[in-house]
Design a protein around this motif. Structure first.
Motif, short mmCIF file in Angstrom:
data_model
loop_
_atom_site.label_atom_id
_atom_site.label_comp_id
_atom_site.label_asym_id
_atom_site.label_seq_id
_atom_site.Cartn_x
_atom_site.Cartn_y
_atom_site.Cartn_z
N ILE A 24 -28.97 14.18 13.35
CA ILE A 24 -28.56 12.79 13.07
C ILE A 24 -27.15 12.54 13.63
CG2 ILE A 24 -27.88 11.20 11.20
CD1 ILE A 24 -30.28 12.29 9.59
N ARG A 25 -26.26 13.48 13.39
CA ARG A 25 -24.88 13.35 13.90
C ARG A 25 -24.86 13.32 15.43
NH1 ARG A 25 -20.22 15.48 12.23
NH2 ARG A 25 -19.47 14.51 14.14
N LEU A 26 -25.65 14.21 16.06
CA LEU A 26 -25.62 14.28 17.52
C LEU A 26 -26.17 13.00 18.16
CD1 LEU A 26 -26.70 17.95 18.35
CD2 LEU A 26 -24.42 16.93 18.47
N VAL A 27 -27.23 12.47 17.58
CA VAL A 27 -27.80 11.25 18.14
C VAL A 27 -26.76 10.13 18.08
CG1 VAL A 27 -29.55 9.46 17.74
CG2 VAL A 27 -30.21 11.88 17.73
N GLU A 28 -26.03 10.06 16.97
CA GLU A 28 -24.97 9.04 16.84
C GLU A 28 -23.85 9.26 17.86
OE1 GLU A 28 -25.16 8.59 12.01
OE2 GLU A 28 -23.28 9.29 12.93
N GLU A 29 -23.36 10.51 17.88
CA GLU A 29 -22.21 10.84 18.74
C GLU A 29 -22.52 10.65 20.23
OE1 GLU A 29 -19.13 11.94 18.03
OE2 GLU A 29 -19.36 11.96 15.85
N CYS A 30 -23.78 10.87 20.60
CA CYS A 30 -24.13 10.86 22.03
C CYS A 30 -24.77 9.54 22.46
CB CYS A 30 -25.05 12.03 22.35
SG CYS A 30 -24.30 13.63 22.01
N ALA A 31 -24.76 8.56 21.59
CA ALA A 31 -25.48 7.31 21.88
C ALA A 31 -25.01 6.65 23.18
CB ALA A 31 -25.34 6.35 20.71
N LYS A 35 -24.05 9.49 31.81
CA LYS A 35 -23.84 10.04 33.16
C LYS A 35 -24.21 11.51 33.28
CE LYS A 35 -20.00 6.92 33.96
NZ LYS A 35 -18.97 6.98 32.89
N CYS A 36 -24.54 12.14 32.14
CA CYS A 36 -25.02 13.53 32.24
C CYS A 36 -26.31 13.64 31.44
CB CYS A 36 -23.98 14.50 31.68
SG CYS A 36 -23.67 14.30 29.93
N SER A 57 -33.62 8.25 21.58
CA SER A 57 -32.27 8.69 21.94
C SER A 57 -32.24 9.14 23.39
CB SER A 57 -31.82 9.82 21.03
OG SER A 57 -32.18 11.05 21.61
N ASN A 58 -31.05 9.48 23.87
CA ASN A 58 -30.91 9.96 25.25
C ASN A 58 -30.80 11.49 25.30
OD1 ASN A 58 -28.57 9.94 23.90
ND2 ASN A 58 -27.41 8.74 25.38
N ILE A 59 -31.13 12.14 24.19
CA ILE A 59 -31.11 13.61 24.14
C ILE A 59 -32.54 14.12 24.32
CG2 ILE A 59 -30.54 15.63 22.73
CD1 ILE A 59 -28.58 13.86 21.15
N TRP A 60 -32.70 15.10 25.20
CA TRP A 60 -34.03 15.66 25.45
C TRP A 60 -34.29 16.85 24.55
CZ3 TRP A 60 -37.22 12.96 28.55
CH2 TRP A 60 -36.64 12.11 29.52
N LEU A 61 -35.58 17.16 24.39
CA LEU A 61 -35.96 18.31 23.59
C LEU A 61 -36.20 19.51 24.50
CD1 LEU A 61 -36.55 19.02 20.61
CD2 LEU A 61 -38.97 18.47 21.05
N CYS A 62 -35.68 20.66 24.06
CA CYS A 62 -35.84 21.91 24.82
C CYS A 62 -36.45 22.94 23.88
CB CYS A 62 -34.46 22.36 25.32
SG CYS A 62 -34.43 23.92 26.22
N ALA A 63 -37.36 23.77 24.37
CA ALA A 63 -37.91 24.86 23.55
C ALA A 63 -37.23 26.16 23.97
CB ALA A 63 -39.41 24.95 23.73
N ALA A 248 -17.12 15.91 27.73
CA ALA A 248 -16.43 16.50 28.90
C ALA A 248 -17.33 16.38 30.13
CB ALA A 248 -16.10 17.97 28.61
N ALA A 249 -18.63 16.54 29.94
CA ALA A 249 -19.57 16.38 31.07
C ALA A 249 -19.63 14.92 31.48
CB ALA A 249 -20.96 16.88 30.67
N GLU A 250 -19.72 14.04 30.50
CA GLU A 250 -19.82 12.60 30.76
C GLU A 250 -18.61 12.10 31.56
OE1 GLU A 250 -22.12 10.48 30.14
OE2 GLU A 250 -21.27 8.49 29.83
N ASN A 251 -17.43 12.62 31.21
CA ASN A 251 -16.19 12.13 31.83
C ASN A 251 -15.82 12.89 33.10
OD1 ASN A 251 -15.85 10.22 29.84
ND2 ASN A 251 -14.81 11.68 28.49
N HIS A 252 -16.57 13.91 33.43
CA HIS A 252 -16.23 14.69 34.61
C HIS A 252 -16.62 13.94 35.87
CE1 HIS A 252 -15.87 18.01 37.43
NE2 HIS A 252 -15.07 18.54 36.53
N GLU A 253 -15.77 14.04 36.87
CA GLU A 253 -16.03 13.25 38.10
C GLU A 253 -17.37 13.59 38.75
OE1 GLU A 253 -13.56 16.16 41.11
OE2 GLU A 253 -12.80 14.16 40.71
N LYS A 254 -17.85 14.83 38.54
CA LYS A 254 -19.14 15.20 39.12
C LYS A 254 -20.25 14.27 38.66
CE LYS A 254 -19.21 20.22 39.70
NZ LYS A 254 -19.55 21.45 38.99
N SER A 255 -20.15 13.82 37.40
CA SER A 255 -21.22 12.99 36.83
C SER A 255 -21.34 11.64 37.54
CB SER A 255 -20.96 12.74 35.36
OG SER A 255 -21.01 13.96 34.69
#
Ligand SMILES: O=C(CO)COP(=O)(O)O
Length: 258
Positions: A24-31, A35-36, A57-63, A248-255
């Motif tokens: 729940i926290r991550l979905v909020e924080e990453c809303a 860019k990544c 959300s914009n978070i994917w599921l990984c197994a 940090a990924a979102e704000n990195h110029e690579k993104s």
């Protein structure tokens, strides 16, 4: 163009309550992240629970793992089709903890790679040397052999739309990450190795680093040209630290090139 990919591997941690709070926290924080790419890998028991929070959300599921079979008499195993049924996008294979504790070898891991490609899930092939191999100067040959076993079975085309995660075993959970410069050398070696077979696949394949990544050291990894993201263990169990890593990924110029 490659886009940074941040994945939290929760390993064998959490329960219904802590995992619900965390997601729940991550979905909020990453809303607002756009860019990544990011994903979380909960214990298999909680994939369904987490998936329900990820639907919009914009978070994917990984197994964290998959079996080589699709169905049948394989007690205790989980198939790629079942993972797909739960909207899983990425699957870790060949994690050193599975190689060590479950005796998984390169040939067996290549079969997992095959089944994931067949079903249409994205394999994250974890590779990396142990401390003894590192001390003996065998890092490069160990990593290339692990990649070669997939190429031998499936051809280099298997790496199209796939991910490689370089995780030196001695850096996992030790608090002692590899230096960003030394990781860059290995990532470049891997990319050049794949380029010997196919340049465009080499240019597109994502190569993540994993091993004691923290909010404090993550940007130094992103600053290296062939590090396309991070696979985070313990720091991903805390919503604050994982969101700092994602930002940090979102704000990195690579993104911005994505
Ligand atoms: O194994 C890892 C991710 O798959 C890394 O774990 P740590 O970040 O805890 O070192």
């Amino acid at each position: 163009m490659r886009r940074l990919l941040v994945i939290g591997n929760w390993k064998l941690n959490g329960n219904k309550s802590t995992i619900t709070n965390l997601i729940i926290r991550l979905v909020e924080e990453c809303a607002n992240i756009s860019k990544c790419n990011m994903a979380v890998a909960p214990p298999v028991m909680y994939l369904d629970l987490v998936m329900r929070y990820l639907i919009n959300s914009n978070i994917w599921l990984c197994a964290q793992n998959v079996d080589i079979h699709i169905s049948g008499a394989f007690t205790g195993d989980v198939s790629a089709v079942m993972l797909q049924d739960l909207n899983t996008r990425y699957v870790l294979i060949g994690h050193s903890e599975r190689r060590i504790h479950h005796k998984e070898n390169d040939a067996y891991i290549a079969k997992k790679f095959f089944i994931l490609k067949k079903i249409g899930l994205i394999p994250i092939l974890c590779i990396g040397e142990n401390k003894r191999e590192y001390d003996a100067g065998h890092t490069q040959s160990v990593c290339l052999n692990q990649i070669q076993s997939v190429i031998r079975l499936l051809g280099v085309e298997a790496f199209k739309d796939s991910v490689i995660a370089y995780e030196p075993i001695w850096a996992i959970g030790s608090g002692m990450s590899a230096s960003p410069e030394s990781v860059q050398i290995i990532h470049e070696l891997i990319r050049n190795y794949i380029a010997n077979y196919n340049v465009s696949i080499a240019n597109e394949v994502l190569i993540q680093y994993g091993g004691s990544v923290t909010p404090e050291n993550v940007t130094q990894f992103f600053n290296q040209k062939d590090i396309d993201g991070v696979l985070v263990g313990s720091a991903s169990l805390n919503a604050d630290s994982f969101s700092i890593i994602v930002r940090a990924a979102e704000n990195h110029e690579k993104s911005y090139y994505a």
